[in-house]
Motif scaffolding. Structure first.
Motif, PDB file in Angstrom:
ATOM      1  N   ASN A 199       0.834  -1.198   0.000  1.00 30.58           N
ATOM      2  CA  ASN A 199       0.000   0.000   0.000  1.00 30.58           C
ATOM      3  C   ASN A 199       0.871   1.251   0.000  1.00 30.58           C
ATOM      4  N   GLU A 200       0.501   2.224  -0.818  1.00 33.44           N
ATOM      5  CA  GLU A 200       1.324   3.420  -0.986  1.00 33.44           C
ATOM      6  C   GLU A 200       1.454   4.253   0.296  1.00 33.44           C
ATOM      7  N   HIS A 201       0.557   4.060   1.245  1.00 42.41           N
ATOM      8  CA  HIS A 201       0.596   4.856   2.472  1.00 42.41           C
ATOM      9  C   HIS A 201       1.349   4.154   3.609  1.00 42.41           C
ATOM     10  N   ALA A 202       1.918   2.990   3.322  1.00 48.46           N
ATOM     11  CA  ALA A 202       2.654   2.244   4.345  1.00 48.46           C
ATOM     12  C   ALA A 202       3.762   3.069   4.997  1.00 48.46           C
ATOM     13  N   PRO A 203       4.566   3.842   4.231  1.00 42.24           N
ATOM     14  CA  PRO A 203       5.649   4.612   4.874  1.00 42.24           C
ATOM     15  C   PRO A 203       5.159   5.554   5.971  1.00 42.24           C
ATOM     16  N   TYR A 204       3.987   6.131   5.790  1.00 41.59           N
ATOM     17  CA  TYR A 204       3.436   7.023   6.818  1.00 41.59           C
ATOM     18  C   TYR A 204       3.252   6.266   8.128  1.00 41.59           C
ATOM     19  N   PHE A 205       2.680   5.075   8.057  1.00 44.39           N
ATOM     20  CA  PHE A 205       2.420   4.293   9.270  1.00 44.39           C
ATOM     21  C   PHE A 205       3.709   3.736   9.871  1.00 44.39           C
ATOM     22  N   LEU A 206       4.632   3.327   9.021  1.00 49.41           N
ATOM     23  CA  LEU A 206       5.911   2.832   9.532  1.00 49.41           C
ATOM     24  C   LEU A 206       6.678   3.937  10.251  1.00 49.41           C
ATOM     25  N   GLY A 207       6.454   5.166   9.841  1.00 49.39           N
ATOM     26  CA  GLY A 207       7.102   6.301  10.491  1.00 49.39           C
ATOM     27  C   GLY A 207       6.547   6.613  11.867  1.00 49.39           C
ATOM     28  N   LEU A 208       5.427   5.990  12.239  1.00 48.34           N
ATOM     29  CA  LEU A 208       4.807   6.243  13.532  1.00 48.34           C
ATOM     30  C   LEU A 208       5.150   5.180  14.571  1.00 48.34           C
ATOM     31  N   VAL A 209       5.881   4.162  14.149  1.00 50.15           N
ATOM     32  CA  VAL A 209       6.120   2.997  14.996  1.00 50.15           C
ATOM     33  C   VAL A 209       7.048   3.292  16.165  1.00 50.15           C
ATOM     34  N   GLY A 210       8.039   4.140  15.942  1.00 51.34           N
ATOM     35  CA  GLY A 210       8.994   4.445  17.003  1.00 51.34           C
ATOM     36  C   GLY A 210      10.101   3.415  17.078  1.00 51.34           C
ATOM     37  N   GLU A 211      11.126   3.731  17.837  1.00 47.61           N
ATOM     38  CA  GLU A 211      12.291   2.839  17.951  1.00 47.61           C
ATOM     39  C   GLU A 211      12.044   1.733  18.965  1.00 47.61           C
TER      40      GLU A 211
END
Length: 431
Positions: free
Chosen positions: A186-198
């Motif tokens: 899905n093209e919006h995956a990077p947005y959600f992966l950016g919210l995961v945190g370290e």
């Protein structure tokens, strides 16, 4: 106008938001924070949520686990399952916390919760300590309810942020780390992966569609370089199964065990459900109610042998994405041989207006009224019309409600309704 609608007009939105947050916290306190005693998996996305919930639940049960879930289709606590007749994907805060407490009492190890964007906005997820957040997919939907796609996406994102910041829990002496399962096709995956945190676990999944073998008997594909097969047909179900499998990977199941239990999953009620009363044509009932899902559904039914397609559809009221109504009509007009537009869930909207707006899309692509395009307000009569028109080998497709047991009408009321029962009634009446 209902009392609830009046209050929403008079009270500022920030105060309503605080009120919802307070209720969610209070509900968790009243029921003793049951999510702290379960591994809780939240599944969000535009489509496939309910199917993924039930696929995952079936897989966990096949592995010998005790499971509970809450989805648009049904609720389950261990061995007890019942239909969701609430017209809500996420229940109210007290109902959800009560359900989780009942899961704990029944000895469930896992709780799977379908998480809607509207539920997130209303803080229904607050007070639940989720261990896994999952994104099935994301595309434009519920735009009017959220005031635009970006707001819709951010609502889903708030769930990921919430899980990332939630405290870790310890069960049976083991610390349960937060995990995030994301469809990276899905093209919006990077947005959600950016919210995961370290420091949190991420499980990405994608599908090489060229390697998938789809047929009317099921779907063959590779997962983690292992061959797999599922009976539910169509590419969307492959994605749902792989999503569920990726969640079990986050739960530390072995890959081979996951493939074994994945191959045992069965279709979900109201999702590509075939109704067979001995007639010489096919009838399929499906929940698809927005353009992307409807397009995918047509790609799936191409796998089935059929002559003409007769499509019965409508669109929902209640201020839900008015712009999609003619789009649905256009898709049906292009793909089906005969289109019958009918009532669905009008809420407080004029059902005839909704029908006219859907019909406009079918007219735009060349359908001729009273020849291969019909407007029939009564849904039972519309289904009976489809059955009367069907010839040997034809396929009747009925979309929009799936296995829902009620229809939402004016003044916040619902009336009993089931497309599957309506089909059986029509078949018995006409044959």
């Amino acid at each position: 106008m209902t009392l609830k609608q009046t209050v929403r007009k008079l009270v500022p939105e920030p105060l309503i938001s605080v009120y919802h947050w307070f209720l969610a916290k209070l509900a968790a306190i009243v029921f003793g924070f049951p999510s702290r005693q379960l591994i809780v998996i939240g599944i969000t996305g535009t489509s496939g949520k309910s199917t993924t919930v039930q696929f995952l639940g079936q897989m966990l049960e096949a592995a010998g686990k005790r499971v509970g879930w809450a989805s648009t289709v049904s609720f389950k606590i261990a061995d007890k399952e019942w239909v969701n007749d609430k017209k809500m994907t996420m229940l109210g805060r007290f109902q959800t916390q009560k359900l989780l407490r009942q899961m704990v009492t029944a000895g469930c190890e896992y709780a799977i919760v379908e998480v809607s964007s509207q539920g997130i906005v209303q803080h229904r997820h607050v007070g639940i300590n989720f261990d896994i957040a999952t994104l099935t997919n994301l595309w434009p939907e519920h735009i009017e309810a959220h005031g635009g796609f970006e707001n819709y996406k951010k609502a889903k994102g708030k769930f990921f942020e919430y899980v990332a910041k939630s405290p870790l829990k310890k069960l049976a002496g083991k610390v349960i780390h937060k995990s995030f399962v994301v469809n990276v096709d899905n093209e919006h995956a990077p947005y959600f992966l950016g919210l995961v945190g370290e420091g949190n676990q991420v499980v990405e999944f994608r599908i090489d569609t060229e390697e998938v073998k789809l047929s009317a008997d099921g779907s063959e594909f590779n997962w983690e370089d292992l061959p797999a097969f599922i009976e539910p047909i169509g590419l969307p179900n492959v994605y749902n199964a792989v999503c569920a499998a990726s969640i079990t990977k986050a739960l530390d199941f072995s890959l081979s065990e996951t493939v074994t239990v994945m191959e045992k999953i069965k279709s979900v009620s109201g999702r590509l459900e075939s109704i067979d009363e001995g007639q010489d044509f096919f009838v399929i009932v499906d929940y698809a109610f927005e353009p992307k899902a409807l397009t995918s559904l047509y790609e799936t039914i191409r796998l089935l042998p059929h002559q003409k397609i007769i499509h019965v559809l409508g669109s929902t009221g209640g201020g839900r994405d008015i712009a999609r109504r003619p789009v649905l009509g256009k898709i049906a007009g292009e793909k089906a041989d005969v289109v019958i537009v009918t009532n669905e869930d009008p809420y407080d909207d004029d059902p005839q207006n909704i029908i006219d707006q859907v019909t406009a899309g079918a007219l735009e692509v060349g359908k001729q009224e009273n020849e291969n395009l019909f407007r029939i307000l009564d849904r039972q009569a519309a289904i009976e019309k489809a059955v009367a028109l069907a010839k040997t080998g034809d396929l009747i497709l009925i979309t929009g409600k799936g296995s829902e047991p009620v229809m939402a009408v004016a003044n916040g009321k619902t009336i009993p309704w089931d497309d599957r029962r309506a089909v059986r009634t029509a078949l018995k009446k006409i044959f």
